[in-house]
Design an enzyme around this catalytic site. Structure first.
Site, PDB file in Angstrom:
ATOM      1  N   HIS A  17       0.840  -1.205   0.000  1.00 42.88           N
ATOM      2  CA  HIS A  17       0.000   0.000   0.000  1.00 42.88           C
ATOM      3  C   HIS A  17       0.877   1.258   0.000  1.00 42.88           C
ATOM      4  CE1 HIS A  17      -3.050  -2.688   2.303  1.00 42.88           C
ATOM      5  NE2 HIS A  17      -3.502  -2.558   1.072  1.00 42.88           N
ATOM      6  N   LYS A  41     -15.381  -8.545   2.721  1.00 42.03           N
ATOM      7  CA  LYS A  41     -14.499  -8.942   3.833  1.00 42.03           C
ATOM      8  C   LYS A  41     -15.141  -8.498   5.149  1.00 42.03           C
ATOM      9  CE  LYS A  41     -10.403  -7.926   1.024  1.00 42.03           C
ATOM     10  NZ  LYS A  41      -9.287  -6.959   0.853  1.00 42.03           N
ATOM     11  N   ARG A  91      -1.271  -6.165  -8.051  1.00 42.29           N
ATOM     12  CA  ARG A  91      -0.167  -7.083  -7.736  1.00 42.29           C
ATOM     13  C   ARG A  91      -0.114  -8.214  -8.743  1.00 42.29           C
ATOM     14  NH1 ARG A  91      -2.391  -8.196  -1.828  1.00 42.29           N
ATOM     15  NH2 ARG A  91      -4.170  -8.363  -3.220  1.00 42.29           N
ATOM     16  N   SER A 128      -2.845  -8.160   3.147  1.00 37.66           N
ATOM     17  CA  SER A 128      -3.306  -7.902   4.520  1.00 37.66           C
ATOM     18  C   SER A 128      -3.809  -9.189   5.166  1.00 37.66           C
ATOM     19  CB  SER A 128      -4.423  -6.862   4.523  1.00 37.66           C
ATOM     20  OG  SER A 128      -3.943  -5.630   4.072  1.00 37.66           O
TER      21      SER A 128
HETATM   22  O1  PNS Z   1      -8.486  -3.057  -0.001  1.00 35.98           O
HETATM   23  P1  PNS Z   1      -9.700  -3.670  -0.617  1.00 35.98           P
HETATM   24  O2  PNS Z   1     -10.443  -4.533   0.397  1.00 35.98           O
HETATM   25  O3  PNS Z   1      -9.415  -4.413  -1.896  1.00 35.98           O
HETATM   26  O4  PNS Z   1     -10.661  -2.433  -0.997  1.00 35.98           O
HETATM   27  C1  PNS Z   1     -11.903  -2.637  -1.608  1.00 35.98           C
HETATM   28  C2  PNS Z   1     -12.738  -1.366  -1.509  1.00 35.98           C
HETATM   29  C3  PNS Z   1     -12.934  -0.934  -0.064  1.00 35.98           C
HETATM   30  C4  PNS Z   1     -12.033  -0.249  -2.281  1.00 35.98           C
HETATM   31  C5  PNS Z   1     -14.089  -1.702  -2.197  1.00 35.98           C
HETATM   32  O5  PNS Z   1     -14.716  -2.758  -1.520  1.00 35.98           O
HETATM   33  C6  PNS Z   1     -15.006  -0.496  -2.236  1.00 35.98           C
HETATM   34  O6  PNS Z   1     -14.896   0.323  -3.133  1.00 35.98           O
HETATM   35  N1  PNS Z   1     -15.902  -0.395  -1.206  1.00 35.98           N
HETATM   36  C7  PNS Z   1     -16.849   0.683  -1.113  1.00 35.98           C
HETATM   37  C8  PNS Z   1     -18.211   0.239  -1.650  1.00 35.98           C
HETATM   38  C9  PNS Z   1     -18.311   0.417  -3.172  1.00 35.98           C
HETATM   39  O7  PNS Z   1     -18.012   1.466  -3.700  1.00 35.98           O
HETATM   40  N2  PNS Z   1     -18.759  -0.644  -3.852  1.00 35.98           N
HETATM   41  C10 PNS Z   1     -18.934  -0.652  -5.276  1.00 35.98           C
HETATM   42  C11 PNS Z   1     -17.921  -1.544  -5.956  1.00 35.98           C
HETATM   43  S1  PNS Z   1     -18.114  -1.590  -7.714  1.00 35.98           S
END
Ligand code: PNS
Length: 173
Positions: A17, A41, A91, A128
């Site tokens: 990150h 998650k 990644r 993570s």
């Molecule tokens: O670090 P991560 O867990 O890969 O992050 C994923 C994250 C938090 C960026 C993604 O789940 C997200 O955008 N969550 C907010 C809800 C949202 O916008 N959902 C629409 C996805 S198309």
């Protein structure tokens, strides 16, 4: 110079990150790290506040980076902070599949675009999830996370010696 949003769950922040944050600062200027909930998650290790605290402590040497917690959609967060676009780190090919789907969907519903940054080759295996797993068993994650995250994990899960970490599982009849 642009303002970009780097959203993620950061549970916890790791060196991969940090690499994406540093690349974003170098390329775009102002970076907002958006600490968000990933509905995929549900069982996180740290609260949103704890994750934000660890990130702030880890990136204090980067004055053009802000850390903000958001509830809701990443595209709404982009609009709220007037960011130009979303930045994501890639990644592996697996990441690409997931990120591509999210990027297309986010663009379709809001017009917000996503830019991918490849992680440094040396950091592509860090996740993570594995950090949480190793730390919970008292393993050493200091080579994978910034110092403030390492010390938070060490307080929560005091490091143990190799011998006491593994034991025979109870045999099931
Ligand atoms: O670090 P991560 O867990 O890969 O992050 C994923 C994250 C938090 C960026 C993604 O789940 C997200 O955008 N969550 C907010 C809800 C949202 O916008 N959902 C629409 C996805 S198309």
């Amino acid at each position: 110079m642009a303002t970009v949003l780097y959203p993620g769950s950061f549970d916890p922040l790791h060196l991969g990150h940090i690499d994406v944050i540093e690349q974003s600062v170098a390329l775009f200027g102002n970076v907002i790290v958006g600490v968000m909930h990933n509905p995929g998650k549900p069982s996180g290790m740290f609260s949103l506040e704890e994750r934000i605290e660890m990130i702030i402590a880890s990136i204090s040497y980067l004055p053009s980076v802000k850390v903000v917690g958001f509830e809701g959609l990443a595209v709404d967060a982009v609009k709220q902070v007037k960011a130009a676009f979303i930045v994501k780190g890639l990644r592996t090919g697996g990441d690409f599949e997931v990120e591509q789907q999210m990027a297309h969907t986010n663009h379709a519903v809001s017009g917000v675009r996503t830019v991918y940054l490849p992680c440094k080759p040396a950091l592509v295996s860090i996740s993570s999830r594995f950090i949480r797993e190793i730390a919970q068993y008292g393993g050493d994650v200091t080579s994978l996370v910034p110092a403030p995250v390492a010390s938070k994990l060490a307080k929560l899960f005091p490091p143990s010696s190799d011998k006491s970490r593994v034991r025979p599982a109870k045999r099931q009849k």
